[in-house]
Scaffold this motif. Sequence first.
Motif, short mmCIF file in Angstrom:
data_model
loop_
_atom_site.label_atom_id
_atom_site.label_comp_id
_atom_site.label_asym_id
_atom_site.label_seq_id
_atom_site.Cartn_x
_atom_site.Cartn_y
_atom_site.Cartn_z
N CYS A 296 0.83 -1.20 0.00
CA CYS A 296 0.00 0.00 0.00
C CYS A 296 0.87 1.25 0.00
N LEU A 297 0.33 2.32 -0.57
CA LEU A 297 0.99 3.61 -0.59
C LEU A 297 0.35 4.52 0.45
N LEU A 298 1.18 5.29 1.12
CA LEU A 298 0.69 6.30 2.04
C LEU A 298 0.74 7.65 1.31
N VAL A 299 -0.43 8.21 1.06
CA VAL A 299 -0.54 9.46 0.30
C VAL A 299 -1.13 10.53 1.23
N SER A 300 -0.57 11.73 1.19
CA SER A 300 -1.02 12.78 2.10
C SER A 300 -1.33 14.06 1.34
N ALA A 301 -2.07 14.94 2.01
CA ALA A 301 -2.39 16.26 1.45
C ALA A 301 -2.58 17.23 2.60
N GLU A 302 -2.23 18.48 2.37
CA GLU A 302 -2.41 19.53 3.38
C GLU A 302 -3.35 20.59 2.82
N ILE A 303 -4.37 20.93 3.62
CA ILE A 303 -5.33 21.95 3.23
C ILE A 303 -5.13 23.16 4.14
N ASN A 304 -4.80 24.29 3.55
CA ASN A 304 -4.64 25.53 4.31
C ASN A 304 -6.00 26.21 4.44
N LEU A 305 -6.42 26.43 5.67
CA LEU A 305 -7.75 26.98 5.95
C LEU A 305 -7.71 28.50 6.02
N GLU A 306 -8.86 29.08 5.72
CA GLU A 306 -9.05 30.51 5.99
C GLU A 306 -9.27 30.68 7.49
N ALA A 307 -9.01 31.87 7.99
CA ALA A 307 -9.16 32.12 9.43
C ALA A 307 -10.60 31.92 9.89
N THR A 308 -11.56 32.07 8.96
CA THR A 308 -12.97 31.99 9.32
C THR A 308 -13.59 30.62 9.03
N SER A 309 -12.79 29.67 8.56
CA SER A 309 -13.32 28.34 8.21
C SER A 309 -13.90 27.64 9.43
N LYS A 310 -15.06 27.01 9.23
CA LYS A 310 -15.77 26.39 10.36
C LYS A 310 -16.04 24.90 10.18
N LEU A 311 -16.22 24.44 8.93
CA LEU A 311 -16.76 23.10 8.73
C LEU A 311 -16.03 22.37 7.60
N LEU A 312 -15.74 21.10 7.82
CA LEU A 312 -15.18 20.23 6.78
C LEU A 312 -16.18 19.11 6.50
N ARG A 313 -16.52 18.94 5.23
CA ARG A 313 -17.43 17.85 4.84
C ARG A 313 -16.67 16.84 3.98
#
Length: 252
Positions: free
Chosen positions: A152-169
């Motif tokens: 298996c491969l381990l794959v990653s990603a980084e999401i930079n949020l806005e200061a006002t971000s509230k919810l992840l779906r």
Amino acid sequence: MYDGQHLQSMFFSLWKTKIKCSAYLTVVVILLLCFALFEKAEAHLELYHNVEVNFTETAETGVVRLYFTIHAPELLVGFEDAGAEIFDAAWLRTRSDEQFKLVFKRGRHFVKEKFGFWIDSDTELDLTDLLSFEKLETIRDEKYQSGVPVACLLVSAEINLEATSKLLRVRLKKDAGKRLLLVCTRKAAFPETKDMDAGDSVEFLLPEREVKKTLKTDRVSVAQNDYSWKGILVSIGLLATILVWYMKKMSP
């Protein structure tokens, strides 16, 4: 007629036989459970996708990390044939550069095809360019332990949020082909798991951002500026007084 000693001997003989049968039965049950668990573990990759949403540093950095476990044989030989043979760590290490290039390309498409991510809005995030794969020299290192199942491969990603971000779906798309074992990890909290079917969505509240305290220097700056201007004016006044006195002294 059996005497008391003979009956006692028969009792202990039957008791020992019963203990042996119970022991054998226990061993058999344990072995069956082990085989069942082994079979379940082997079938896990065929039944589930695995994704982790990591919030452990989000409050401090404003970054959400995503981790995907991708069964590499599915990307090279197809889902139907991926379970037909034994694909182990040695198989993955010995893939050619061209095969890895193809796996990485298909891996990006795989993530986009199977999963969806949204932050606050109805616009789906495009993770294609954010996905990061392990380096080939790392994957090919026999001593390296990635923490994911073999092949298996381990794959990653980084999401930079806005200061006002509230919810992840997070959504498992309808044509995902498997269920999804989604794990959410937060700082100083027990991991939260979601067993999702194709088409299911879950929402996570994002950790509140930590606001760093800053020194209020506005008043100090104003006071310093005011003091500077007063010093300049006093100096000008003093020079003007000396100049007038000198001119009067020099006049006849």
